[in-house]
Structure formats: C-alpha cells, structure tokens
Design a protein around this motif. Structure first.
Motif, mmCIF file in Angstrom:
data_model
loop_
_atom_site.group_PDB
_atom_site.id
_atom_site.type_symbol
_atom_site.label_atom_id
_atom_site.label_comp_id
_atom_site.label_asym_id
_atom_site.label_seq_id
_atom_site.Cartn_x
_atom_site.Cartn_y
_atom_site.Cartn_z
ATOM 1 N N SER A 1 -8.559 -5.964 1.923
ATOM 2 C CA SER A 1 -8.514 -7.186 0.990
ATOM 3 C C SER A 1 -8.757 -8.395 1.961
ATOM 4 C CB SER A 1 -7.181 -7.439 0.350
ATOM 5 O OG SER A 1 -6.376 -7.495 1.222
ATOM 6 N N TYR A 2 -9.323 -9.301 1.546
ATOM 7 C CA TYR A 2 -9.476 -10.684 2.492
ATOM 8 C C TYR A 2 -9.011 -11.718 1.766
ATOM 9 C CZ TYR A 2 -11.219 -14.681 4.981
ATOM 10 O OH TYR A 2 -11.395 -15.966 5.638
ATOM 11 N N ASN A 3 -8.237 -12.522 2.033
ATOM 12 C CA ASN A 3 -7.290 -13.650 1.328
ATOM 13 C C ASN A 3 -7.568 -15.010 2.212
ATOM 14 O OD1 ASN A 3 -6.010 -15.460 -0.049
ATOM 15 N ND2 ASN A 3 -4.185 -14.002 -0.552
ATOM 16 N N ASP A 4 -8.350 -15.772 1.972
ATOM 17 C CA ASP A 4 -8.555 -16.767 2.694
ATOM 18 C C ASP A 4 -7.581 -17.927 2.504
ATOM 19 O OD1 ASP A 4 -10.150 -17.926 4.800
ATOM 20 O OD2 ASP A 4 -10.960 -19.327 3.258
ATOM 21 N N ASP A 5 -6.638 -17.820 1.488
ATOM 22 C CA ASP A 5 -5.707 -18.702 1.214
ATOM 23 C C ASP A 5 -4.418 -18.260 2.002
ATOM 24 O OD1 ASP A 5 -7.217 -20.310 -0.337
ATOM 25 O OD2 ASP A 5 -7.040 -18.955 -2.060
ATOM 26 N N ALA A 6 -4.308 -17.195 2.403
ATOM 27 C CA ALA A 6 -3.119 -16.466 3.114
ATOM 28 C C ALA A 6 -2.841 -17.289 4.448
ATOM 29 C CB ALA A 6 -3.208 -15.026 3.336
ATOM 30 N N LYS A 7 -1.792 -17.732 4.632
ATOM 31 C CA LYS A 7 -1.419 -18.134 6.075
ATOM 32 C C LYS A 7 -1.285 -17.313 7.178
ATOM 33 C CE LYS A 7 1.713 -21.830 4.395
ATOM 34 N NZ LYS A 7 3.046 -22.431 4.346
ATOM 35 N N TYR A 8 -1.004 -16.105 6.934
ATOM 36 C CA TYR A 8 -1.036 -14.878 8.002
ATOM 37 C C TYR A 8 -1.751 -13.590 7.303
ATOM 38 C CZ TYR A 8 2.406 -17.977 9.825
ATOM 39 O OH TYR A 8 3.331 -19.044 10.026
ATOM 40 N N ASP A 9 -2.125 -12.658 8.071
ATOM 41 C CA ASP A 9 -2.671 -11.428 7.799
ATOM 42 C C ASP A 9 -3.898 -11.767 6.607
ATOM 43 O OD1 ASP A 9 -3.019 -8.839 7.951
ATOM 44 O OD2 ASP A 9 -1.205 -8.364 6.708
ATOM 45 N N LYS A 10 -4.698 -12.500 6.912
ATOM 46 C CA LYS A 10 -5.732 -13.104 6.050
ATOM 47 C C LYS A 10 -6.588 -11.512 5.440
ATOM 48 C CE LYS A 10 -6.643 -17.536 7.227
ATOM 49 N NZ LYS A 10 -6.569 -18.153 5.966
ATOM 50 N N VAL A 11 -6.819 -10.574 6.689
ATOM 51 C CA VAL A 11 -7.430 -9.312 6.354
ATOM 52 C C VAL A 11 -6.548 -8.496 6.382
ATOM 53 C CG1 VAL A 11 -9.331 -7.785 7.420
ATOM 54 C CG2 VAL A 11 -9.723 -10.087 7.192
ATOM 55 N N ASP A 12 -6.426 -7.291 5.455
ATOM 56 C CA ASP A 12 -5.639 -6.317 5.304
ATOM 57 C C ASP A 12 -6.171 -5.030 5.016
ATOM 58 O OD1 ASP A 12 -2.890 -5.279 5.270
ATOM 59 O OD2 ASP A 12 -2.810 -5.401 3.135
ATOM 60 N N LEU A 13 -6.036 -4.162 5.919
ATOM 61 C CA LEU A 13 -6.675 -2.898 5.647
ATOM 62 C C LEU A 13 -5.359 -1.842 5.308
ATOM 63 C CD1 LEU A 13 -8.969 -0.627 5.656
ATOM 64 C CD2 LEU A 13 -8.244 -0.291 8.037
ATOM 65 N N SER A 14 -5.338 -1.054 4.158
ATOM 66 C CA SER A 14 -4.314 -0.345 3.660
ATOM 67 C C SER A 14 -4.765 0.696 3.188
ATOM 68 C CB SER A 14 -3.376 -1.314 2.921
ATOM 69 O OG SER A 14 -4.113 -1.388 1.618
ATOM 70 N N THR A 15 -3.959 1.847 3.431
ATOM 71 C CA THR A 15 -4.130 3.376 2.960
ATOM 72 C C THR A 15 -3.088 3.197 1.783
ATOM 73 O OG1 THR A 15 -4.801 4.038 5.099
ATOM 74 C CG2 THR A 15 -3.930 5.740 3.239
ATOM 75 N N ARG A 16 -3.545 3.203 0.467
ATOM 76 C CA ARG A 16 -2.747 2.840 -0.704
ATOM 77 C C ARG A 16 -2.141 3.756 -1.118
ATOM 78 N NH1 ARG A 16 -3.466 -2.265 -2.749
ATOM 79 N NH2 ARG A 16 -1.530 -1.788 -3.819
ATOM 80 N N ALA A 17 -2.647 4.938 -1.458
ATOM 81 C CA ALA A 17 -1.947 6.216 -1.853
ATOM 82 C C ALA A 17 -2.862 7.373 -1.951
ATOM 83 C CB ALA A 17 -2.023 5.982 -3.446
ATOM 84 N N ILE A 18 -2.076 8.541 -2.002
ATOM 85 C CA ILE A 18 -2.907 9.874 -1.720
ATOM 86 C C ILE A 18 -1.813 10.631 -2.770
ATOM 87 C CG2 ILE A 18 -3.082 12.097 -0.723
ATOM 88 C CD1 ILE A 18 -3.122 10.080 1.944
ATOM 89 N N SER A 19 -2.590 11.209 -3.847
ATOM 90 C CA SER A 19 -1.983 11.731 -5.031
ATOM 91 C C SER A 19 -2.450 13.131 -5.434
ATOM 92 C CB SER A 19 -2.386 10.898 -6.278
ATOM 93 O OG SER A 19 -1.835 9.535 -6.072
ATOM 94 N N LEU A 20 -1.427 14.092 -5.596
ATOM 95 C CA LEU A 20 -1.975 15.288 -5.831
ATOM 96 C C LEU A 20 -1.953 15.273 -7.505
ATOM 97 C CD1 LEU A 20 -1.928 18.503 -5.166
ATOM 98 C CD2 LEU A 20 0.410 18.538 -5.756
ATOM 99 N N LEU A 21 -3.165 15.822 -7.922
ATOM 100 C CA LEU A 21 -3.364 16.129 -9.229
ATOM 101 C C LEU A 21 -3.650 17.208 -10.123
ATOM 102 C CD1 LEU A 21 -6.094 13.355 -9.363
ATOM 103 C CD2 LEU A 21 -3.994 12.880 -10.355
ATOM 104 N N ALA A 22 -3.015 17.802 -10.913
ATOM 105 C CA ALA A 22 -3.112 19.134 -11.772
ATOM 106 C C ALA A 22 -3.344 18.762 -12.986
ATOM 107 C CB ALA A 22 -2.016 19.699 -11.448
ATOM 108 N N GLY A 23 -4.186 19.433 -13.683
ATOM 109 C CA GLY A 23 -4.295 19.485 -15.152
ATOM 110 C C GLY A 23 -5.076 20.674 -15.776
ATOM 111 N N GLY A 24 -4.862 21.075 -16.835
ATOM 112 C CA GLY A 24 -5.364 22.406 -17.626
ATOM 113 C C GLY A 24 -5.116 22.570 -18.782
#
Lengths: 122, 457
Positions: free
Chosen positions: B135-158
């Motif tokens: 993300s890039y937030n020009d209005d943020a005072k700090y950490d304008k650019v943030d790279l994040s690994t948001r989630a890893i999920s296990l999915l099962a269905g049937g």
C-alpha cells in the motif's frame, strides 16, 4: 475360379457390413484430441472449423470428443444428449467474452447433434 | 521511502513477468475434485459467476449430478477415441458407475471404488490461498509505503455422496502485532485472537428428501448477495463490513450458527438461521430472500433461448436480495449494558454481457452502541459498483460508497480498481481509494493506493 468368387464375396460382404459413420473417430491424444475430420460431411465443415477455433479458447476439444463418444458431460457427469448440446450452446452464447455469435453457436450445436446421431448408430 | 519504492519496483517487475505466463491450470480443492478450471465458477477468482453461485447454493454439487452414484441407465460407450480412456469408460459403464473421463490417463487410473464406497473424495480436498499486499498512503506521516504478507489460509471443501457438504477455512497466518525484537514483520497473534478457524461448516443437503439444506458450524450468515470474499477488489464492501460504535457486530463476520436454506421454484432462494453469540442467553436471528430473473436459474439450468432470434435479454440477468438480522451484544459477559440492534439490507446484481452493476443498501439501528449512554444510533450505507470484463483475465470496476450516521457523520469513498489474472489461480489487483470524512463539520480526506496479489493452489 471358386477361390476368386469367394474372395469377391468376402470383400463385398465386408463393404456392405461396414456401417458408414457408425462410430465417432477421434485423432490425437489428450489436449490435442479432436474429431476425425474425414467423418464430417461437407455441409458441416464450416461448423467444424468454428468448433476447432472457438471452443478451444476455454477448454480442450478432448472434452467435447469424450462427451460425444460417451454420452456423458465430463465435468458435471450429466447425460450429453441433444437437449444438453443446446443448453451448452446457450451457456457459451451467454458466457462473457466467449466470442461466439448466435449463428456460430447454432452451427456448432447442429454439428454436435449430428455427431451424437452418428455415435448412436449401431 | 527508498526501500518502499524498491518494493514497488520489485512487485511491478513481478507484474510484468506475469505477462509472460502462457499456460497453467487452476488446482484448488473444487477444481481438483471436479477436474475443471477456476473460470467454471469464477469471473476472476474469487468473485463468483452465476454457476459458482449455484454451486455454493446447492451445497457444492452440480445440478442434478449424481456423482458417485449408480446411473439408472449406464451409458453405452461408443467411439474410437483415446483407447486408454475408452477402456476405462467401458469398465465403469459396465459397473454402472459414472466417472470423469477427461482426466489424463494416469489420474483416471487412480479412481478408487473403495474410496467412493467409503464416501471419501477422490482427491484430497485441500488447497492453500495466500495474499500479499502493498500500500501507498501519501497522507501518512510515517511508513507511507507498506509491504505486507497478509494471510495464508488452508481451504478444504467438498461433498460426501452428494449428501454432506463441508467447507473449511483455517488461517495459518494472518498479519498481527509488530515486535521488532522478534521479526521485522508483524507476527501472527496466535489463537484465539488471530481468528484461526475462520469457517468450518457442514451442510446436510436435501434433508430427509426435502428441498431444505441444513447448515451448522462456524460460517458467515447468509445475508448479502455477496459473501465477504466474493469480490475482485481488495477492500470489503462497506454495506457488509461496517461496524457501529463499540458494537462487535459486522454482517460479514463468521459466527457459530445453524441455518436452513432452500431453493424454491429454481429461482427463489431462502435462508434463515440462528447465531449463538458466546455468553448470551438470547440467540440472534436472521433471514435472507433472493430472486433471480433471467439467466440460468439457481440450479444452473440454462434458460430456453431461441437461437434464431436475437434479444438483449438473453444476455442479461438480475438478482435481487434482501435480508434482516436482529441481535444483542455487550461489552463483556458480565456487563449489564446491552445493545439491541437490527440490520436490514437490500442488494441488486445486474449482469448484461460483460458489464455488471452491483447496488446495495444497508441500515443498522443500535439502541446502545457505546454500551453506556443508551443513545440510539442509525447508520445508512449505500454502495454502487460498475464492473466491466475486458477479457476473461482482465476486469475493472469503479465503486462509490456513502455512509451516513444520524449524528451528522458522512463518509464518501471512491474506489476504482483493475484486476488481472495472468493465470486463473493468481489475481493481481491495483486499487485506489479516495475517502472523504465529515465529522462535526470538519472534513478530512485520505488517498491510498493498494496493490494486492492473491494466489491459490
């Protein structure tokens, strides 16, 4: 002489007893599989060309070949009959970006119906 | 900032490289089990198309499919195609058992009758999904650019023997607290705060031969037409994700619940359920009704179209839905401060060829949302989204959201986005958000650019 007569008789018998289009032949294997073009009549050649180009944009021709040969739609397991060919035609017509016109869908449905009829012959 | 730009360049490079992908196969759990591509059920994963919606509503079973059950009339196998496949087909037909036939020979040969007899799926019904965001937030005072690994999920269905559907989503990792002593990236908070088990439910399909499907477990109650992850963008729909005051209720939050749902007349879908909120003596309840006009029905039957006559109505369909939820929550188990609330909403989903319009409205009334003042609060949220699919792998949308509260608070959100799926199980999304908030006559704005990568395998 009798041997010659017998040979002619056997050849004639073989010719007479071989049904035309009795089976739907396929050429190639896997994702290269397609219908044998020699069994497509002239008036359906154009439909076959449409099928070869348009259908494979989303799935292999093998899926269609198997459906026709077995009478079962491979993914859903449902009977693949003339009612199904029209339903699939409508589905492809409605599918966004399927790039198939009404006329093309109609021709391909007619071709599949022909192939189903041929496959049903003994 | 320089490091942040490096991240952007890195991801841009990946985006460019992704343009060189030519062929791949989507293989999450349902794709594997049914040997079909992601595009069967999705526009761009994970947004559902009408067939995916029908698959979900029917408890993960294709319409009329009797998969794994003997056919009344075993098919006669004809033809001279692939001899290996035909040999297998003949064996299956002779046994009266249907079998998928378009799989490669090696996969087909692994079909197991004992597995079928045991009610087990032929493939391990498990897949993984992961999301990366920048993300890039020009209005943020700090950490304008943030790279994040948001989630890893296990999915099962049937589904087991077409009777018992199951679905599971377990969050193996979701971004949590930041502790520089441990790592330079935020860590998983750990159970129970990470909400590890997001969904797990069972569906008893057509209970006792009736049209009713009974669902129990932890899941998102059927309210809006669009489930939380049924979208191509990154941000959630405001109509389902908004919260009021200190109330913990959100329409798209999973809950322990039981639900009965049914498809009637093939085009009417009804759902009603009870939610068990821990520590309360009164259960919460909800109901949902939706109606589909045009297109295939909720069981994926195609409409009867005359192929000789052209009509724009053949390419369009409309789904209308409405819902209501009533409940009561509190600050903690021992608090006497209760907040009685209700949520009501209506949605419309219009598809015309490659264009799609989503409209939604939601109203929530809370009697005591701060758990102290008993000041009643009414919140209205409006949403309109126009979406267009340029190619099967490229889609763009523009969304407008408007939130208003009876205390004078107003929020406008403008969200354009582009979603691209270079291969069907990988989605890249670029989304921009312009937000304008007016609180107590003071207006503030913010601008955020988001880049999301989602992959499932």
């Amino acid at each position: 002489m009798s041997v010659l007569k017998m040979a002619i008789f056997v050849v004639l018998l073989a010719v007479v007893s071989t049904p035309v289009h009795a089976k739907i032949r396929a050429v190639g294997k896997g994702d290269k599989m397609t219908f044998d073009p020699t069994q497509i009549p002239a008036d359906l050649k154009q439909a076959f060309e449409i099928m070869k180009v348009k259908c494979i944009q989303c799935h292999t021709q093998e899926r269609t070949v198997i459906a026709i040969q077995t009478g079962i739609a491979p993914v859903t397991g449902q009977p693949f009959d003339k009612q199904a060919t029209k339903a699939y035609g409508i589905k492809m017509l409605r599918k966004p970006k399927s790039n198939m016109s009404r006329e093309e869908v109609k021709k391909v449905v007619d071709l599949m119906n022909f192939l189903i009829d041929e496959a049903a012959k003994p | 900032m320089r490091a942040g730009l490096s991240y952007i360049f890195l991801i841009s490079g990946l985006l460019i490289l992704s343009g060189f992908f030519t062929q791949a196969y989507a293989i999450p759990a349902f794709s594997r089990e049914h040997n079909t591509e992601c595009a069967t059920c999705h526009t761009i994963y994970p947004e559902l198309n009408e067939y995916g919606d029908a698959f979900l509503k029917n408890g993960f079973v294709w319409n009329k499919q009797k998969k794994g059950e003997p056919l009344a009339n075993a098919p006669q196998v004809k033809g001279e195609g692939d001899p290996d496949i035909l040999r297998q087909l003949k064996e299956v037909a002779a046994a009266g058992l249907p079998q998928k036939v378009d799989e490669p020979t090696a996969a087909s040969s692994k079909k197991s009758e004992p597995l079928w007899l045991a009610g087990l799926p032929q493939t391990l019904p498990i897949s993984l999904a992961a999301t990366l965001n920048a993300s890039y937030n020009d209005d943020a005072k700090y950490d304008k650019v943030d790279l994040s690994t948001r989630a890893i999920s296990l999915l099962a269905g049937g589904v087991i023997r077409d009777k018992l559907g199951f679905f599971l989503k377990y969050n193996l990792y979701s971004e949590g607290i930041f502790d520089p002593a441990q790592s330079n990236t935020p860590l998983n908070l750990g159970s129970p705060y990470a909400n590890d088990l997001e969904e797990f439910y069972l569906v008893w399909r057509n209970a006792l031969g009736s049209p009713l499907n009974l669902k129990a477990g932890r899941f998102r109650p059927t309210l809006s037409l669009w489930k939380k992850n049924n979208k191509t963008g990154i941000s959630d729909f405001a109509t389902t994700s908004f919260r009021v005051g200190k109330s913990t209720f959100s329409a798209d939050a999973p809950a322990d619940a039981v639900e009965a749902n049914a498809i009637l007349f093939n085009r009417l879908y009804l759902a009603t359920g009870l939610v068990d909120r821990k520590g309360q003596d009164a259960n919460e309840g909800y109901g949902h009704v939706s109606l589909k006009i045009g297109g295939s029905d909720f069981k994926a039957n195609e409409p009867d179209i005359d192929l000789d006559k052209e009509s724009i109505f053949d390419y369009m369909y409309l789904v209308l839905g409405c819902y209501g939820y009533t409940g009561r929550n509190s600050f903690d188990l021992y608090s006497q401060q209760r907040n009685n609330f209700y949520r009501a909403g209506a949605d419309a989903d219009l598809i015309v060829k490659s264009a799609r319009i989503k409209l939604a409205f939601a109203r929530e009334n809370d009697k005591n949302p701060d758990y102290s003042s008993h000041q009643s609060n009414t919140t209205d949220v409006l949403l309109a989204q126009a979406e267009y699919m340029f190619t099967p792998d490229l889609l763009a949308f523009a969304r407008y959201e408007y939130l208003t509260v009876n205390d004078g608070t107003r929020t406008h959100r403008y969200i354009p986005a582009v979603a691209y799926a270079p291969i069907q199980n990988v989605k890249l999304t670029i989304e921009y958000q312009h937000v304008s908030d007016k609180i107590s006559a003071i207006t503030t704005t913010s601008n955020i650019a988001l880049l999301g990568v989602r992959v499932a395998f």
